[in-house]
Scaffold this active site. Structure first.
Site, PDB file in Angstrom:
ATOM      1  N   HIS A  91      36.306  39.885  38.603  1.00  0.00           N
ATOM      2  CA  HIS A  91      37.546  40.180  38.461  1.00  0.00           C
ATOM      3  C   HIS A  91      38.213  38.952  37.672  1.00  0.00           C
ATOM      4  O   HIS A  91      38.430  38.069  38.277  1.00  0.00           O
ATOM      5  CB  HIS A  91      38.144  40.309  39.801  1.00  0.00           C
ATOM      6  N   ASP A 129      67.583  36.483  43.141  1.00  0.00           N
ATOM      7  CA  ASP A 129      67.690  37.848  42.278  1.00  0.00           C
ATOM      8  C   ASP A 129      69.207  38.359  42.150  1.00  0.00           C
ATOM      9  O   ASP A 129      69.270  38.669  41.006  1.00  0.00           O
ATOM     10  CB  ASP A 129      67.017  39.003  43.129  1.00  0.00           C
ATOM     11  N   CYS A 184      35.268  45.814  36.727  1.00  0.00           N
ATOM     12  CA  CYS A 184      34.846  46.366  37.836  1.00  0.00           C
ATOM     13  C   CYS A 184      34.610  47.776  37.845  1.00  0.00           C
ATOM     14  O   CYS A 184      33.930  48.288  36.886  1.00  0.00           O
ATOM     15  CB  CYS A 184      35.571  45.933  39.034  1.00  0.00           C
ATOM     16  N   TYR A 185      35.401  48.521  38.587  1.00  0.00           N
ATOM     17  CA  TYR A 185      35.340  49.995  38.700  1.00  0.00           C
ATOM     18  C   TYR A 185      35.737  50.563  37.296  1.00  0.00           C
ATOM     19  O   TYR A 185      34.898  51.605  36.567  1.00  0.00           O
ATOM     20  CB  TYR A 185      36.363  50.682  39.271  1.00  0.00           C
ATOM     21  N   LYS A 221      58.740  38.020  40.826  1.00  0.00           N
ATOM     22  CA  LYS A 221      59.619  37.030  41.198  1.00  0.00           C
ATOM     23  C   LYS A 221      59.406  36.098  40.275  1.00  0.00           C
ATOM     24  O   LYS A 221      60.391  35.019  40.386  1.00  0.00           O
ATOM     25  CB  LYS A 221      59.194  36.748  42.721  1.00  0.00           C
ATOM     26  N   GLU A 232      41.112  38.554  37.016  1.00  0.00           N
ATOM     27  CA  GLU A 232      42.590  38.115  37.106  1.00  0.00           C
ATOM     28  C   GLU A 232      42.768  37.539  38.339  1.00  0.00           C
ATOM     29  O   GLU A 232      44.102  36.754  38.470  1.00  0.00           O
ATOM     30  CB  GLU A 232      43.303  39.667  37.066  1.00  0.00           C
ATOM     31  N   GLY A 248      39.030  49.527  41.229  1.00  0.00           N
ATOM     32  CA  GLY A 248      39.458  50.438  42.248  1.00  0.00           C
ATOM     33  C   GLY A 248      38.661  50.581  43.531  1.00  0.00           C
ATOM     34  O   GLY A 248      37.463  50.289  43.427  1.00  0.00           O
TER      35      GLY A 248
END
Length: 525
Positions: free
Chosen positions: A181, A239, A86-87, A381, A183, A59
């Protein structure tokens, strides 16, 4: 009996990190359902979600600030694993009795983490061994605070040159914190670390697969719609096409696909789309010719948001008019996906700033008597693409570049006129044609031309011209939430420019857009 794809699940408590949705995607790619909810959700909401594990996101705040965000202490007492990022790591440390302070040496970018203590989260996961004989990880850091005192029963697992506690752990409670991080792709073994947490530590079963998602959506549609009829806003894009096929599998001929030709489509798009889907998949497609209606309503409108809303409102009016013709129609279906929801600021996960409104997001006007159904609303997506492949969509649809709901309306800057639409259609067609010829169309995620309402001097046949400008745009992206401009070959750009100027009357200059997302959006408006 369809498999319960939500049997195992991970909950992310979001502190406003720009990477939170990437964490969601990474966990889902591993094969486990994941959602992100705001950090201050209630104990009841946590229990209702019933997670196998919790991830505390990063964050923008500093834990050292007096009123910085805190999670409910309840999560530390319910007996499930927690991973703080992290945060999220710092807030876990502080709330459990540790101390965090502002660091005099911040870390932003690549870093080497040295693993100095055994930990289940990192067992046999590394990028190499350093001169001390310890395993190291190549990671991405982004922090200005640091832990200086650990909570009781926590241990130091890893450090960097500037960060003493880069990884911490409480093995007994299965609480883990990483200052980096995992991710982001910059952390090379990040997915391995997340997979270890999800599969081994949280003991999640891998139920979130394309096959199980398709089965679950179709089953849910059948249960929800029952014997009613559905009207689908159909454009032929990925979509709405996936939405159409899912509905077709679920309810068959009770689906009516409405294709609106609003005069803002690409060259020959209406005919090609309707012919393909009606013949190959047997979809019942109703074509509405409405060019004059849209263009007349857009006279004098220059603001992008006002254009989007005007176009969206006319779509809704048309769908409402069509629904009246068929009394059994009770539902309006739309191909809304998760990125649409986020950009429009209607996320159920957290209140977001509106980047741009989407005409298929935000509910329906009260005057329309249909209920809304959006089968793809929680999917990214890339998940939609995997479903499209599963449903048998051919490459000409699967890899067709996205086209926005407002169409050329947001690729013509300022006021929309038929003259501009016709010019843009032809320029765009030339651009796409040359991409195909160069075997680059499928390497580019999205490419299109933009009409700029400014004139530029040109000399053609010794005659001075003062005509319009076209901008070309081509980007590469995975999820359309971030994108890089595509470095097309100069000889291709030269050919496209020459063709547009020579073949499209009214164009004097062609330029190329080299902006990334962020800060720019992919579309110009």
């Amino acid at each position: 009996m369809t498999k319960n794809i939500y049997a195992s699940r991970i909950l992310i408590l979001d502190f406003g990190s720009q990477y939170t949705q990437i964490i969601v995607r990474r966990i889902r790619e591993i094969g486990v359902y994941c959602e992100s909810l705001k950090w201050n959700i209630t104990e009841k909401e946590i229990n209702d979600f019933s997670p196998n594990g919790i991830i505390l996101s990063g964050g923008p705040e500093s834990v050292t600030e007096l009123n910085s965000s805190r999670v409910s202490n309840y999560i530390f007492n319910i007996g499930i694993p927690i991973l703080g990022i992290c945060y999220g790591m710092q807030i876990m440390a502080v709330q459990l009795g540790g101390v965090v302070e502002i660091s005099n040496k911040r870390e932003f970018g690549y870093a080497n983490v040295e693993i100095i203590e055994n930990c289940e989260l990192f067992d046999n996961i590394s990028d190499g061994i350093n001169k001390n004989g310890n395993y190291i990880l190549d990671v991405w850091m982004s922090h200005g605070d640091k832990i200086i005192k650990l909570p009781i029963d926590f241990k130091k697992v890893a450090s960097t040159t500037n960060c003493l506690y880069a990884v911490i752990a409480n093995d007994k409670k299965k609480f883990y914190g990483v200052q980096f991080h995992p991710e982001v792709t910059h952390t090379s073994k990040g997915v391995n670390i997340l997979a270890r947490f999800v599969k081994k530590i949280c003991k999640c079963n891998l139920c979130w697969t394309t096959t199980t998602i398709v089965d679950d959506i179709i089953n849910d549609l059948r249960n929800k719609i029952k014997n009613d009829y559905v009207l689908l806003a159909f454009s032929g894009g990925i979509d709405s096409s996936v939405t159409a096929l899912l509905l077709h599998h679920a309810i068959g001929d009770k689906l009516f696909c409405v294709f609106v030709d609003n005069g803002l489509l690409r060259l020959n798009e209406a005919k090609e789309t309707i012919d393909f889907f009606s013949k190959k998949f047997g979809l019942n497609i109703i074509k509405i010719q409405a060019e004059d209606r849209f263009l007349n309503a857009l006279i004098g409108i220059t603001d992008p948001e006002e254009k989007r809303k005007k176009i969206g409102n006319i779509f809704i009016e048309i769908f409402n008019e069509e629904s009246i013709k068929y009394p059994n129609i009770k539902w309006l279906a739309q191909g809304t996906i998760y990125s649409d929801v986020i950009e429009s600021g209607f996320s159920s996960i957290k209140k977001t700033h509106t980047i741009k409104s989407h005409h298929n997001v935000g509910g329906l006007p009260k005057k329309i008597k249909l209920s809304l159904i959006e089968p793809l609303k929680t999917l990214f997506k890339d998940e939609v693409y995997k479903i499209a492949i599963k449903l048998g969509l051919s490459n000409n649809v699967l890899y067709k570049h996205p086209f926005p709901g407002p169409g050329l309306g947001i690729r013509i800057l300022g006021e929309i006129k038929k003259e501009y639409c016709d010019i843009l259609r032809r320029a765009d067609s030339i651009f796409i044609e040359e991409l195909y010829k160069s075997n680059l169309y499928n390497k580019v995620s999205q490419a299109f031309a933009v009409f700029l309402p400014i004139c530029s001097v040109a000399v053609m046949g010794d005659t001075r011209k003062y005509d319009w400008v076209i901008s070309l745009r081509a980007v590469k992206t995975i999820d359309f939430m971030t994108a890089h401009w595509y470095q097309l070959p100069y000889n291709l750009l030269n050919k496209v420019s020459n063709r547009i100027i020579n073949e499209v009357t009214g164009i004097s200059r062609v330029v190329y857009d080299i902006s990334g997302k962020p800060p720019s959006t992919i579309e110009w408006e």
